[in-house]
Design an enzyme around this catalytic site. Sequence first.
Site, PDB file in Angstrom:
ATOM      1  N   TYR A   1       1.355  -1.472  -0.254  1.00  0.00           N
ATOM      2  CA  TYR A   1       0.315   0.309   0.127  1.00  0.00           C
ATOM      3  C   TYR A   1       0.951   1.205   0.042  1.00  0.00           C
ATOM      4  O   TYR A   1       0.324   2.322  -0.387  1.00  0.00           O
ATOM      5  CB  TYR A   1      -1.004  -0.098   1.393  1.00  0.00           C
ATOM      6  CG  TYR A   1      -1.859   1.294   0.995  1.00  0.00           C
ATOM      7  CD1 TYR A   1      -1.754   2.276   1.671  1.00  0.00           C
ATOM      8  CD2 TYR A   1      -2.527   0.795   0.163  1.00  0.00           C
ATOM      9  CE1 TYR A   1      -2.626   3.492   1.879  1.00  0.00           C
ATOM     10  CE2 TYR A   1      -4.304   2.229   0.104  1.00  0.00           C
ATOM     11  CZ  TYR A   1      -3.599   3.189   1.150  1.00  0.00           C
ATOM     12  OH  TYR A   1      -4.607   4.885   0.932  1.00  0.00           O
TER      13      TYR A   1
ATOM     14  N   PHE B   1      -7.309  22.046 -24.374  1.00  0.00           N
ATOM     15  CA  PHE B   1      -7.744  20.042 -24.149  1.00  0.00           C
ATOM     16  C   PHE B   1      -9.017  20.440 -23.635  1.00  0.00           C
ATOM     17  O   PHE B   1      -9.474  21.205 -22.127  1.00  0.00           O
ATOM     18  CB  PHE B   1      -6.728  18.578 -24.125  1.00  0.00           C
ATOM     19  CG  PHE B   1      -7.561  18.352 -24.534  1.00  0.00           C
ATOM     20  CD1 PHE B   1      -7.712  17.090 -23.615  1.00  0.00           C
ATOM     21  CD2 PHE B   1      -7.635  17.661 -25.785  1.00  0.00           C
ATOM     22  CE1 PHE B   1      -8.520  15.886 -23.644  1.00  0.00           C
ATOM     23  CE2 PHE B   1      -8.520  16.506 -25.926  1.00  0.00           C
ATOM     24  CZ  PHE B   1      -8.658  14.915 -25.205  1.00  0.00           C
ATOM     25  N   THR B   2     -10.368  19.449 -24.212  1.00  0.00           N
ATOM     26  CA  THR B   2     -11.616  19.351 -23.340  1.00  0.00           C
ATOM     27  C   THR B   2     -11.346  19.546 -22.085  1.00  0.00           C
ATOM     28  O   THR B   2     -12.083  19.674 -21.318  1.00  0.00           O
ATOM     29  CB  THR B   2     -12.283  18.441 -24.463  1.00  0.00           C
ATOM     30  OG1 THR B   2     -11.469  17.323 -24.204  1.00  0.00           O
ATOM     31  CG2 THR B   2     -12.155  18.474 -25.662  1.00  0.00           C
TER      32      THR B   2
ATOM     33  N   ASP C   1       1.364  20.272 -20.374  1.00  0.00           N
ATOM     34  CA  ASP C   1       0.682  19.017 -20.017  1.00  0.00           C
ATOM     35  C   ASP C   1       1.195  18.203 -21.419  1.00  0.00           C
ATOM     36  O   ASP C   1       1.950  18.514 -22.788  1.00  0.00           O
ATOM     37  CB  ASP C   1      -0.935  19.392 -21.490  1.00  0.00           C
ATOM     38  CG  ASP C   1      -1.966  17.835 -21.199  1.00  0.00           C
ATOM     39  OD1 ASP C   1      -3.163  18.036 -21.497  1.00  0.00           O
ATOM     40  OD2 ASP C   1      -0.499  16.864 -21.647  1.00  0.00           O
TER      41      ASP C   1
ATOM     42  N   LYS D   1      -0.423   7.807 -22.758  1.00  0.00           N
ATOM     43  CA  LYS D   1      -0.217   8.293 -24.587  1.00  0.00           C
ATOM     44  C   LYS D   1       1.642   7.465 -24.588  1.00  0.00           C
ATOM     45  O   LYS D   1       1.850   6.528 -25.099  1.00  0.00           O
ATOM     46  CB  LYS D   1      -0.354   9.633 -24.607  1.00  0.00           C
ATOM     47  CG  LYS D   1      -1.739   9.899 -24.959  1.00  0.00           C
ATOM     48  CD  LYS D   1      -2.929  10.253 -23.703  1.00  0.00           C
ATOM     49  CE  LYS D   1      -3.957  11.037 -24.316  1.00  0.00           C
ATOM     50  NZ  LYS D   1      -4.862  10.553 -22.718  1.00  0.00           N
TER      51      LYS D   1
ATOM     52  N   ARG E   1     -13.630  15.790 -33.567  1.00  0.00           N
ATOM     53  CA  ARG E   1     -12.318  17.023 -32.896  1.00  0.00           C
ATOM     54  C   ARG E   1     -13.393  18.287 -33.588  1.00  0.00           C
ATOM     55  O   ARG E   1     -12.175  19.111 -33.899  1.00  0.00           O
ATOM     56  CB  ARG E   1     -11.523  16.591 -32.764  1.00  0.00           C
ATOM     57  CG  ARG E   1     -11.268  14.866 -32.686  1.00  0.00           C
ATOM     58  CD  ARG E   1     -10.968  15.743 -31.094  1.00  0.00           C
ATOM     59  NE  ARG E   1     -11.905  15.317 -30.319  1.00  0.00           N
ATOM     60  CZ  ARG E   1     -11.707  15.239 -28.929  1.00  0.00           C
ATOM     61  NH1 ARG E   1     -10.688  15.512 -28.251  1.00  0.00           N
ATOM     62  NH2 ARG E   1     -13.081  14.958 -28.529  1.00  0.00           N
TER      63      ARG E   1
ATOM     64  N   PHE F   1     -19.891  15.797 -26.174  1.00  0.00           N
ATOM     65  CA  PHE F   1     -19.237  14.855 -27.433  1.00  0.00           C
ATOM     66  C   PHE F   1     -19.183  12.970 -26.658  1.00  0.00           C
ATOM     67  O   PHE F   1     -19.227  12.451 -27.660  1.00  0.00           O
ATOM     68  CB  PHE F   1     -17.854  15.277 -28.336  1.00  0.00           C
ATOM     69  CG  PHE F   1     -16.887  14.970 -26.710  1.00  0.00           C
ATOM     70  CD1 PHE F   1     -16.840  16.319 -26.065  1.00  0.00           C
ATOM     71  CD2 PHE F   1     -15.760  14.097 -26.569  1.00  0.00           C
ATOM     72  CE1 PHE F   1     -15.639  17.012 -25.006  1.00  0.00           C
ATOM     73  CE2 PHE F   1     -15.156  13.939 -25.437  1.00  0.00           C
ATOM     74  CZ  PHE F   1     -15.082  15.125 -24.476  1.00  0.00           C
TER      75      PHE F   1
HETATM   76  C1  LIG Z   1      -3.186  16.785 -24.721  1.00  0.00           C
HETATM   77  C2  LIG Z   1      -4.457  15.715 -23.313  1.00  0.00           C
HETATM   78  C3  LIG Z   1      -4.695  15.072 -24.145  1.00  0.00           C
HETATM   79  O1  LIG Z   1      -4.586  14.339 -25.418  1.00  0.00           O
HETATM   80  C4  LIG Z   1      -6.275  13.738 -22.686  1.00  0.00           C
HETATM   81  C5  LIG Z   1      -6.381  12.943 -23.829  1.00  0.00           C
HETATM   82  N1  LIG Z   1      -6.891  12.405 -24.775  1.00  0.00           N
HETATM   83  C6  LIG Z   1      -7.712  12.016 -25.097  1.00  0.00           C
HETATM   84  C7  LIG Z   1      -8.498  10.654 -24.103  1.00  0.00           C
HETATM   85  C8  LIG Z   1     -10.066  11.123 -24.285  1.00  0.00           C
HETATM   86  C9  LIG Z   1     -10.048  12.669 -23.084  1.00  0.00           C
HETATM   87  C10 LIG Z   1     -10.843  13.024 -23.074  1.00  0.00           C
HETATM   88  C11 LIG Z   1     -12.041  13.810 -25.365  1.00  0.00           C
HETATM   89  C12 LIG Z   1     -11.899  12.482 -25.484  1.00  0.00           C
HETATM   90  C13 LIG Z   1     -10.668  11.637 -25.813  1.00  0.00           C
HETATM   91  C14 LIG Z   1      -7.555  11.644 -26.595  1.00  0.00           C
HETATM   92  O2  LIG Z   1      -8.315  10.435 -27.097  1.00  0.00           O
HETATM   93  O3  LIG Z   1      -6.634  12.459 -27.164  1.00  0.00           O
HETATM   94  C15 LIG Z   1      -6.232  14.473 -20.982  1.00  0.00           C
HETATM   95  C16 LIG Z   1      -6.345  13.550 -20.759  1.00  0.00           C
HETATM   96  O4  LIG Z   1      -5.680  12.416 -20.448  1.00  0.00           O
HETATM   97  P1  LIG Z   1      -6.658  11.042 -19.876  1.00  0.00           P
HETATM   98  O5  LIG Z   1      -7.317  10.599 -20.671  1.00  0.00           O
HETATM   99  O6  LIG Z   1      -5.369  10.098 -19.176  1.00  0.00           O
HETATM  100  O7  LIG Z   1      -7.290  11.310 -18.702  1.00  0.00           O
HETATM  101  C17 LIG Z   1      -4.542  15.371 -21.121  1.00  0.00           C
HETATM  102  N2  LIG Z   1      -4.064  16.077 -21.983  1.00  0.00           N
END
Ligand SMILES: CC1=C(O)/C(=C\N=C(/Cc2ccccc2)C(=O)O)C(COP(=O)(O)O)=CN1
Length: 455
Positions: free
Chosen positions: A71, A123-124, A214, A257, A381, A447
């Site tokens: 833990y 970013f969203t 980021d 990623k 997008r 979305f």
């Molecule tokens: C630059 C950047 C990202 O691209 C990101 C996530 N991307 C995603 C996943 C996603 C998230 C929201 C809507 C659609 C798809 C991507 O499909 O592109 C996050 C959040 O990370 P998280 O998903 O691990 O919580 C932070 N910064």
Amino acid sequence: LIDLIEPFKIKVIEPVRLVSEERRKQAIKEAGYNTFLLLSEDVFIDLLTDSGTSAMSDNQWAGMMLGDEAYAGSKNFYHLEKAIQDVLGYKYVTPTHQGRGAEHLMSQALISEGQIVPRNMYFTTSKLHVNIAGGVMPDVIIDEAHDPENEFEFKGNVDLLKLQKVIDENGPEKIAYVNVEMNVNMAGGQPVSMANLRAVKKLCDQYKIKVIFDATRSSENAYFIKTREKEYADVPIIDILNEMMSYSDGCIYSSKKDCLVNIGGFLATHDKEIFEKTRSMVVVYEGLHTYGGMAGRDMEAVARGLRESTQVSYLKYRTNQVKLLGDLLIEGGVPIVRPPGGHAIFLNALKFLPHLTREQWPAQTLSAAIYEASGVRSMERGAISKGRDKDGNNIFPNLELVRLTIPRRVYTNTHIEYAAECIIDLYKRRHEIPGLKMVFEPEYLRFFQATFEQL
Ligand SMILES: CC1=C(O)/C(=C\N=C(/Cc2ccccc2)C(=O)O)C(COP(=O)(O)O)=CN1
């Protein structure tokens, strides 16, 4: 061919299948013409996202067997901390379950009501967490980023005059921090140059404004610095990353990623105060400060994946596979965002479907039509992702895009060629594609769950 050659051979395979055209028509209808709502088993080639969809290496899978599930004080945490110190140069690490966990902690720690977080492009989830913390997130990206055909090779750059204007108009004390994303997702996976990162930090230092990255796709950004900024041609990726991060006070990082894993995230910083603030909060929202919502085995996989992501042979193959898709589509006359991004190719839905009005949701329509025609899943997008303004009106951005996102080390170039061929065929009969009307709209991040019907 040498530019496309995979620096690995395949040991394990996972069968995929192309379901019938009849099933595809039914499946997309059942999913309300929203690719997020499709069943994975109905998807042939999944280009929805590069997030969490990479293939891990034998080295990472071996690491999974070495999970120390204590833990507190798991040795995998210290391996992760060391990997981040070595690869990114940050001293302090707060682990989180994925990127949003880090975004939540960082925004809660640094933003007070009414403050501003200028970012090259939103970013969203990043924007939503800034809003939840009481902040606003104006874009300060260079104008070229809003022009899909502009070939400038660092379209992710911050426009220093726009940033200066935000500081002058509001006063430095109103700026919670400046937020710079690498390989800007919503601009088409477009990199930021080292020169720009250095200039942003220099400007912010004058006002003692913190810079938070980021860094979610920073390894791929580092590769574009190596191949596009001549002074870095002979510099190792790990040294480029260390220099990049030296122009920040900290970062959030979705490990899903560039770290080549299926789950995980972290927040890393040079700044002891940011560390202590976020470390005290992580135990409330994510878990103890030595696991942050990840199992020990997952932290081990992230530590090993982060190091692997700095291999030039891998980055060359990865970015060239994305470029292959872009080049095939350009050859076929299909309008895409140029230059090809680091993790995805973005289709220009406004030019693909010029017969649709913005209220018929061109990008949403195109992503559904691609699935129906080919079994290839993509992601909207455009305006659906952008959402509504504070008065509740739909925002119609210049970039009405469909993202074809290439998972890391998963698909062969034959899969890429198949996807390109199907999209080129669809482009030839694009005028037959009817628009959509939205029939259900959720409150947050619409979305993900909105549904549509064909007009
Ligand atoms: C630059 C950047 C990202 O691209 C990101 C996530 N991307 C995603 C996943 C996603 C998230 C929201 C809507 C659609 C798809 C991507 O499909 O592109 C996050 C959040 O990370 P998280 O998903 O691990 O919580 C932070 N910064």
